[in-house]
Design a protein around this motif. Structure first.
Motif, PDB file in Angstrom:
ATOM      1  N   ILE A 112       0.870  -0.981  -0.060  1.00 62.80           N
ATOM      2  CA  ILE A 112       0.137   0.079  -0.044  1.00 62.80           C
ATOM      3  C   ILE A 112       0.805   1.227   0.026  1.00 62.80           C
ATOM      4  N   LYS A 113       1.871   1.267   0.804  1.00 63.51           N
ATOM      5  CA  LYS A 113       2.990   2.552   0.824  1.00 63.51           C
ATOM      6  C   LYS A 113       3.458   2.769  -0.350  1.00 63.51           C
TER       7      LYS A 113
ATOM      8  N   ASN B 134       4.238  -2.508   7.678  1.00 67.60           N
ATOM      9  CA  ASN B 134       4.214  -3.050   6.678  1.00 67.60           C
ATOM     10  C   ASN B 134       3.191  -4.187   6.568  1.00 67.60           C
ATOM     11  N   GLY B 135       2.584  -4.777   7.523  1.00 65.08           N
ATOM     12  CA  GLY B 135       1.632  -6.021   7.505  1.00 65.08           C
ATOM     13  C   GLY B 135       0.202  -5.650   7.375  1.00 65.08           C
ATOM     14  N   PHE B 136      -0.581  -6.392   7.584  1.00 65.17           N
ATOM     15  CA  PHE B 136      -2.091  -6.332   7.429  1.00 65.17           C
ATOM     16  C   PHE B 136      -2.615  -5.336   8.629  1.00 65.17           C
TER      17      PHE B 136
ATOM     18  N   GLU C 172       0.391  10.770   3.839  1.00 67.75           N
ATOM     19  CA  GLU C 172       1.729  11.141   4.099  1.00 67.75           C
ATOM     20  C   GLU C 172       2.221  11.584   5.398  1.00 67.75           C
ATOM     21  N   ARG C 173       1.256  12.073   6.260  1.00 71.63           N
ATOM     22  CA  ARG C 173       1.841  12.523   7.481  1.00 71.63           C
ATOM     23  C   ARG C 173       2.080  11.516   8.292  1.00 71.63           C
ATOM     24  N   TYR C 174       1.307  10.364   8.022  1.00 74.85           N
ATOM     25  CA  TYR C 174       1.295   9.205   9.081  1.00 74.85           C
ATOM     26  C   TYR C 174       2.175   8.067   8.266  1.00 74.85           C
ATOM     27  N   ILE C 175       2.729   8.365   7.292  1.00 76.35           N
ATOM     28  CA  ILE C 175       3.065   7.253   6.716  1.00 76.35           C
ATOM     29  C   ILE C 175       4.477   6.503   7.307  1.00 76.35           C
ATOM     30  N   LYS C 176       5.144   7.180   8.105  1.00 76.90           N
ATOM     31  CA  LYS C 176       6.504   6.691   8.659  1.00 76.90           C
ATOM     32  C   LYS C 176       5.928   5.743   9.838  1.00 76.90           C
ATOM     33  N   VAL C 177       4.829   5.756  10.455  1.00 78.15           N
ATOM     34  CA  VAL C 177       4.188   5.159  11.597  1.00 78.15           C
ATOM     35  C   VAL C 177       3.392   3.724  11.105  1.00 78.15           C
ATOM     36  N   LEU C 178       2.973   3.840   9.692  1.00 79.37           N
ATOM     37  CA  LEU C 178       2.151   2.750   9.374  1.00 79.37           C
ATOM     38  C   LEU C 178       3.058   1.639   9.053  1.00 79.37           C
TER      39      LEU C 178
END
Length: 288
Positions: A73-74, A172-174, A164-170
């Motif tokens: 997704i990212k 890689n899994g489900f 994009e504000r939160y992408i660093k804390v998202l």
């Protein structure tokens, strides 16, 4: 009113071509600019070949190793050219016909996220996943302070500028969908839930019930600690205070002597937990 739809795909050769064909058919009727981005997460079957053989106008991105649903997704978010991001699955479980309605609602009502909540008349969620789903949902409702009809639906519309504000804390899994839900709700974003059906999937599910349930719970607590730490530290502190007095009173009644040292240690721990929570909340509020 253009939108980018991101389809993470891992070993979905039995359904991906028909899903993509039905999407293009629906989106062409919708009449708004769009792009379809398929992120092949290092599939070991013919998923990639099926996308290429379809001859459809689709952006195909490849991971050289299997990174996970959230990572796919990212990757798609970074490539998307429109601000309105739609995510869905390649296994045929989500109703493609609902996507234009979700997109239209997001634009007309200017919501930051529209979630297709799997609460429609035709919902096929395996029974083995329902107890874990209920536990995770209850925990998320408490920690976010909001009733969440569907925590981890894989069909949703979101704004790229907010993602994009939160992408660093998202992750890689489900649990990416659960994390972005908590992040949006605890930060006051406009989120709307719309009921959808959920069909029986084609092929084998990638969900690992026990492992993924534990990961979901861990991510929900961690995300809440990141965005609203007092929701975790305050109840824990009060529990320790109650436990301290139970030790004091129980030892006096049962042992005929007060365990005052143990009482003092647990009580001081409660104070320290509360202090850490307040400090974490202060740091959280000062961050941009």
């Amino acid at each position: 009113m253009g939108f980018s739809i991101i389809i993470p795909a891992y070993n979905e050769d039995g359904s991906i071509r028909s899903v993509l064909s039905s999407m293009i058919k629906e989106f062409d009727k919708f009449g708004h600019p769009y792009e379809i981005i398929v992120v092949n997460d290092c599939s070991t079957d013919r998923t990639r070949d099926e996308v290429v053989a379809s001859g459809l106008s689709i952006t195909l991105l490849d991971h050289l190793d299997n990174r996970g649903y959230g990572a796919a997704i990212k990757t798609g978010i970074k490539k998307a050219k429109y601000n309105l991001i739609v995510i869905s699955d390649a296994d045929g479980t989500y109703p493609v016909k609902m996507i234009p309605e979700l997109v239209d609602t997001a634009v007309q009502e200017n919501h930051d996220m529209i979630v297709g909540a799997r609460t429609g008349l035709n919902v096929n969620i395996p029974f083995i996943r329902k107890p874990a789903k209920w536990i995770i949902g209850w925990l998320a409702n408490y920690l976010s302070g909001v009733k969440i009809p569907d925590l981890n639906s894989g069909l949703r519309v979101m704004k790229k500028t907010i993602l994009e504000r939160y992408i660093k804390v998202l992750p890689n899994g489900f649990s990416l969908t659960s994390t972005i839900t908590i992040a949006m709700l605890t930060n006051g974003h406009s989120v709307k839930y719309m009921p959808i059906d959920y069909y029986k999937r084609h092929g084998k599910s990638k969900i690992k019930p026990i492992q993924d349930t534990l990961n979901f719970i861990q991510l929900i607590v961690r995300t809440t600690l990141y965005f609203n730490p007092l929701k975790v530290f305050v109840p824990l502190s009060f529990f320790l205070v109650l436990f301290a007095f139970l030790i004091l009173i129980g030892s006096k009644l049962l042992l005929d002597r007060a365990m005052d040292v143990s009482f003092g240690v647990v009580l001081m721990t409660a104070v320290m937990v509360m202090a850490i929570g307040m400090l974490a909340d202060l740091i959280n509020k000062r961050l941009p």
